[in-house]
Scaffold this motif. Structure first.
Motif, short mmCIF file in Angstrom:
data_model
loop_
_atom_site.label_atom_id
_atom_site.label_comp_id
_atom_site.label_asym_id
_atom_site.label_seq_id
_atom_site.Cartn_x
_atom_site.Cartn_y
_atom_site.Cartn_z
N THR A 29 52.45 85.44 -62.25
CA THR A 29 51.06 85.31 -61.86
C THR A 29 50.33 84.51 -62.92
O THR A 29 50.70 84.56 -64.11
N ARG B 100 42.92 89.97 -56.60
CA ARG B 100 43.07 89.00 -55.50
C ARG B 100 44.15 87.98 -55.83
O ARG B 100 44.99 87.65 -55.00
N LEU B 101 44.14 87.49 -57.06
CA LEU B 101 45.15 86.51 -57.48
C LEU B 101 46.54 87.13 -57.54
O LEU B 101 47.52 86.52 -57.11
N ARG C 241 52.27 87.44 -52.47
CA ARG C 241 52.47 86.90 -51.12
C ARG C 241 53.25 85.60 -51.16
O ARG C 241 54.11 85.35 -50.30
N THR C 242 52.97 84.76 -52.14
CA THR C 242 53.72 83.50 -52.28
C THR C 242 55.20 83.77 -52.46
O THR C 242 56.05 83.10 -51.86
N PHE D 264 44.74 87.12 -44.66
CA PHE D 264 45.11 87.77 -45.92
C PHE D 264 43.90 87.89 -46.84
O PHE D 264 43.72 88.91 -47.50
N ARG D 265 43.07 86.86 -46.89
CA ARG D 265 41.85 86.94 -47.71
C ARG D 265 40.95 88.06 -47.20
O ARG D 265 40.34 88.80 -47.99
N THR E 166 47.85 87.47 -54.07
CA THR E 166 48.17 86.16 -53.51
C THR E 166 49.48 85.63 -54.08
O THR E 166 50.30 85.06 -53.34
N ASP E 167 49.70 85.82 -55.37
CA ASP E 167 50.96 85.37 -55.98
C ASP E 167 52.14 86.18 -55.45
O ASP E 167 53.24 85.64 -55.26
N ASP F 217 46.30 82.73 -43.72
CA ASP F 217 45.66 82.69 -45.03
C ASP F 217 44.30 83.39 -44.98
O ASP F 217 43.95 84.18 -45.86
N ARG F 218 43.53 83.08 -43.93
CA ARG F 218 42.22 83.70 -43.78
C ARG F 218 42.36 85.21 -43.57
O ARG F 218 41.59 85.99 -44.12
N MET G 95 42.33 91.35 -48.40
CA MET G 95 42.03 91.58 -49.82
C MET G 95 40.56 91.91 -50.04
O MET G 95 40.23 92.78 -50.85
#
Length: 227
Positions: free
Chosen positions: A80, A94-95, A101-102, A201-202, A98-99, A198-199, A205
């Motif tokens: 991360t 949040r970051l 998830r990547t 998932f945001r 997201t990482d 993507d939306r 979060m």
């Protein structure tokens, strides 16, 4: 003209490089990425490695052990982006999610399997868990509650990712409370455009963070009232 010697079939040739656990896990991951966990067999793995199938058992006892080794290997790949110390915990979580998830989308077949079949996929010394517990502490969660809160955050993120990877999230997002109208046939009703993942998932979060913010604010108000 002299005939060329026939090349032995894959899996029977002598390997130039000795087998190692790391090499076995790397080969297994390639097969899983290509065809899924269900398609992986020890024989296919031996063929991928140009090795005798029995030689694999000197390093790993069975397929389940291979899957656990692959999961540990992939989990160790988690990285991360480091943020400045003053970055709000909301942005950090949040970051981090997201990482994570990547990484899940990099190896979706393995990660979907691990989420549902390997409850010990995340270990205490994993980079993801270490970063998450630091964020929970920075958010002001009492030390006595930190393990439970961190566990619930993991469960929430993994639940969203599992639904995303297996297609359930897209299907659920198109559910409607009533059947199609007279001018809308069944095919149009069930084959709507997939939502922006993507939306989505945001949004997940944002919902998670808002819930934790509310819980922490309520706890602070309770402590203030107690004084």
């Amino acid at each position: 003209m002299e005939k060329q010697a026939k090349r032995p079939p894959r899996g029977t040739r002598k390997r130039d490089v000795p087998l190692t656990e790391a090499g076995i896990y790397a080969a297994a991951l390639r097969l899983i990425d290509a065809d899924g966990v269900e398609a992986l067999t020890m024989r296919k793995l031996a063929t991928e490695l140009d090795a005798n199938p029995m030689s694999l058992y000197h390093h790993v006892p069975n397929k389940e052990a291979v899957l656990r080794g692959v999961a540990r290997t992939v989990g160790a790949q988690f990285r991360t982006v480091p943020l400045e110390g003053g970055t709000p915990w909301q942005e950090r979580i949040r970051l981090l999610a997201t990482d994570f998830r990547t990484l899940a989308h990099r190896h979706p077949n393995l990660m979907a399997y691990s989420f549902s079949h390997q409850p010990d996929f995340i270990q205490p010394d994993d980079p993801f868990w270490t970063a998450l517990t630091a964020i929970v502490a920075a958010a002001g969660v009492p030390e006595s509650q930190a393990p439970e809160i961190a566990a619930l955050l993991v469960a929430f993120v993994i639940g969203v990712l599992s639904a995303e990877l297996n297609g359930a999230l897209a299907q659920w997002a198109n559910l409607k409370p009533s059947p199609p109208g007279p001018d809308e046939d069944e095919a149009d009703f069930t084959d709507r455009a997939s939502p922006d993942q993507d939306r989505m998932f945001r949004l997940a979060m944002d919902t998670l963070i808002a819930g934790l913010e509310n819980r922490l604010a309520t706890a602070r108000e309770g402590r203030s009232a107690g004084h």
